[in-house]
Design a protein around this motif. Structure first.
Motif, PDB file in Angstrom:
ATOM      1  N   VAL A  57     -58.128 -39.402  11.463  1.00 34.34           N
ATOM      2  CA  VAL A  57     -58.774 -38.192  10.941  1.00 34.34           C
ATOM      3  C   VAL A  57     -57.906 -36.962  11.179  1.00 34.34           C
ATOM      4  O   VAL A  57     -57.305 -36.808  12.241  1.00 34.34           O
ATOM      5  N   CYS A  58     -57.831 -36.095  10.169  1.00 38.47           N
ATOM      6  CA  CYS A  58     -57.100 -34.830  10.279  1.00 38.47           C
ATOM      7  C   CYS A  58     -58.028 -33.684   9.914  1.00 38.47           C
ATOM      8  O   CYS A  58     -58.959 -33.866   9.135  1.00 38.47           O
ATOM      9  N   PRO A  59     -57.722 -32.476  10.416  1.00 40.51           N
ATOM     10  CA  PRO A  59     -58.555 -31.316  10.063  1.00 40.51           C
ATOM     11  C   PRO A  59     -58.191 -30.748   8.695  1.00 40.51           C
ATOM     12  O   PRO A  59     -58.784 -29.754   8.269  1.00 40.51           O
ATOM     13  N   VAL A  60     -57.223 -31.355   8.030  1.00 43.19           N
ATOM     14  CA  VAL A  60     -56.749 -30.855   6.749  1.00 43.19           C
ATOM     15  C   VAL A  60     -55.972 -31.982   6.089  1.00 43.19           C
ATOM     16  O   VAL A  60     -55.598 -32.945   6.757  1.00 43.19           O
ATOM     17  N   SER A  61     -55.746 -31.870   4.791  1.00 41.41           N
ATOM     18  CA  SER A  61     -54.905 -32.857   4.141  1.00 41.41           C
ATOM     19  C   SER A  61     -53.627 -32.154   3.666  1.00 41.41           C
ATOM     20  O   SER A  61     -53.654 -31.412   2.688  1.00 41.41           O
ATOM     21  N   CYS A  62     -52.534 -32.379   4.396  1.00 43.05           N
ATOM     22  CA  CYS A  62     -51.259 -31.726   4.064  1.00 43.05           C
ATOM     23  C   CYS A  62     -50.615 -32.514   2.930  1.00 43.05           C
ATOM     24  O   CYS A  62     -50.472 -33.732   3.027  1.00 43.05           O
ATOM     25  N   ARG A  63     -50.224 -31.815   1.887  1.00 41.48           N
ATOM     26  CA  ARG A  63     -49.694 -32.511   0.707  1.00 41.48           C
ATOM     27  C   ARG A  63     -48.354 -33.188   0.985  1.00 41.48           C
ATOM     28  O   ARG A  63     -47.966 -34.125   0.295  1.00 41.48           O
ATOM     29  N   PHE A  64     -47.626 -32.727   1.988  1.00 40.65           N
ATOM     30  CA  PHE A  64     -46.283 -33.262   2.287  1.00 40.65           C
ATOM     31  C   PHE A  64     -46.325 -34.366   3.340  1.00 40.65           C
ATOM     32  O   PHE A  64     -45.294 -34.944   3.676  1.00 40.65           O
ATOM     33  N   CYS A  65     -47.524 -34.671   3.847  1.00 36.28           N
ATOM     34  CA  CYS A  65     -47.667 -35.553   5.016  1.00 36.28           C
ATOM     35  C   CYS A  65     -46.841 -36.845   4.897  1.00 36.28           C
ATOM     36  O   CYS A  65     -46.933 -37.560   3.903  1.00 36.28           O
ATOM     37  N   PHE A  66     -46.094 -37.163   5.940  1.00 42.27           N
ATOM     38  CA  PHE A  66     -45.261 -38.375   5.892  1.00 42.27           C
ATOM     39  C   PHE A  66     -46.097 -39.639   6.071  1.00 42.27           C
ATOM     40  O   PHE A  66     -45.632 -40.741   5.811  1.00 42.27           O
TER      41      PHE A  66
HETATM   42  S1  SF4 Z   1     -49.121 -33.755   8.348  1.00 44.58           S
HETATM   43 FE1  SF4 Z   1     -50.433 -35.553   7.911  1.00 44.58          FE
HETATM   44  S2  SF4 Z   1     -51.032 -36.323   9.928  1.00 44.58           S
HETATM   45 FE2  SF4 Z   1     -50.294 -34.216  10.218  1.00 44.58          FE
HETATM   46  S3  SF4 Z   1     -52.171 -32.929  10.055  1.00 44.58           S
HETATM   47 FE3  SF4 Z   1     -51.236 -32.995   8.029  1.00 44.58          FE
HETATM   48  S4  SF4 Z   1     -52.292 -34.669   6.986  1.00 44.58           S
HETATM   49 FE4  SF4 Z   1     -52.658 -34.946   9.183  1.00 44.58          FE
END
Ligand code: SF4
Ligand SMILES: *Cc1c(COP(=O)(O)O)cnc(C)c1O
Length: 344
Positions: free
Chosen positions: A99-108
């Motif tokens: 679970v994350c507090p956000v959804s980062c578009r670049f997330c690896f």
């Molecule tokens: S980079 Fe990925 S793992 Fe890190 S907070 Fe953003 S969505 Fe979550």
């Protein structure tokens, strides 16, 4: 009324239609989830949807591009069991939650998180036994997901169970929470970590937070206030940044962020070269460009303020300095920040 961090999580924007209405713009369909807490949304609107803050979280049609790798740093290769990646003998990565507090578009890890697979299957007891059986493990790194999505009670219990293993000297938490939902650093959290650091310090053990931050505009007054509270704990606070195209891939932008962190007494630890992740290739920066930016940063910042510029190679073998020698044998020339070659 949103009054707690749990409320922020429960009432985050998750629907394309809702987001589209808020930003008066069509949201392209793609398979990656939308998750933007309301208070972050307000900050994005202030900065602009196409700002360095907005682009990190607003979906883009480029996420449908087929290029890039599903697991760009080879987590699966170095995972002895679910919830654990053990790549370096001295430290093990604990995937505490998806679970994350956000959804980062670049997330690896965006593909792995999208279909929470075996890597995230609950396996706490076996992980603890593995750690006990491996005396070379000095440090447990809570990763995910974002470990601060766990309840305070869970953080305390899991943290303490690792700290109780004799050879585990350090507990590290990689998190984006203070930036995304600063309310997370509330009274109960601070009490929890006061207790945990106290337990740890009895055995001379340390707790470290690594805050993930990519741009100075992430640091509004609420974030700074949260981090000031965190600093009152007996912990080490570091920051790490991913180099991202059209977000922070300039000398001025990175200098701005790193000097801001310095004023807040936070050491900038790593500058990550972006991973070649599927769905995130529109943020990819050429290694040559990254090296030019980094060598210019060395001109413009005191040496002690510079993060290490690092690449995670896809084969799962871990981090390599992005400005490393390309062989142990020496070619006979060195290059400076202007590209001029020097015989040595
Ligand atoms: S980079 Fe990925 S793992 Fe890190 S907070 Fe953003 S969505 Fe979550
Ligand atoms: C990045 C990483 C670490 C931590 O490496 P440091 O250089 O100590 O920050 C540990 N384990 C895994 C699997 C990693 O990917």
């Amino acid at each position: 009324m949103i009054t707690s961090w749990q409320d922020e999580m429960r009432h985050a924007i998750t629907k394309a239609e809702a987001l589209s209405e808020i930003i008066s713009k069509e949201i392209p369909t793609n398979k990656y989830k939308i998750f933007i807490p309301a208070s972050l949304m307000a900050r994005i609107l202030k900065e602009g949807v196409d700002s360095s803050l907005g682009k990190q979280f607003i979906p883009s049609e480029n996420e449908n591009l087929p290029e890039g790798l599903w697991d760009p740093i080879g987590d699966q290769i170095c995972s002895p069991m679910s919830q654990l990646v053990h790549r370096y003998p001295s430290r093990a990565l604990y995937l505490s939650t998806s679970v994350c507090p956000v959804s980062c578009r670049f997330c690896f890890r965006k593909n792995e998180l999208e279909s929470p697979m075996d890597l995230f299957k609950t396996n706490k007891d076996q992980v603890l036994n593995y750690v006990k059986d491996h005396p070379e493990i000095m440090e447990i790194i809570f990763s995910g997901g974002d470990p601060l999505s766990l309840s305070d009670e869970k953080l305390f219990n899991e943290g303490l169970s690792f700290l109780s293993v004799e050879h585990v000297q350090y507990l590290r938490f990689h998190t984006r929470m203070p930036i995304i939902i600063p309310q997370r650093i509330d009274q109960n959290f601070l009490m929890t970590f006061e207790k945990l650091t106290l337990e740890g310090s009895r055995w001379g053990k340390k707790i470290i937070f690594v805050i993930h931050t990519n741009h100075a505009s992430e640091w509004d007054a609420t974030v700074i206030e949260a981090v000031e509270k965190l600093k009152k704990l007996n912990v080490i606070i570091l920051a790490q940044t991913v180099l991202l195209k059209e977000i922070n891939d300039t000398v001025a932008g990175l200098k701005n962020l790193i000097t801001l962190l310095d004023r807040l007494k936070i050491r900038s630890y790593y500058l990550h070269h972006p991973d070649r992740v599927r769905g995130g290739m529109h943020f990819y920066v050429d290694l040559e460009k990254g090296r030019r930016i980094y060598s210019q940063l060395r001109q413009e910042l005191p040496g002690w303020m510079l993060p290490t510029y690092i690449i995670d190679i896809p084969e799962g073998k871990g981090k390599i300095p992005a400005f490393n020698a390309e062989d142990f044998s020496f070619s006979g020339t060195l290059v400076d920040h202007t590209g001029q070659k020097w015989k040595y």
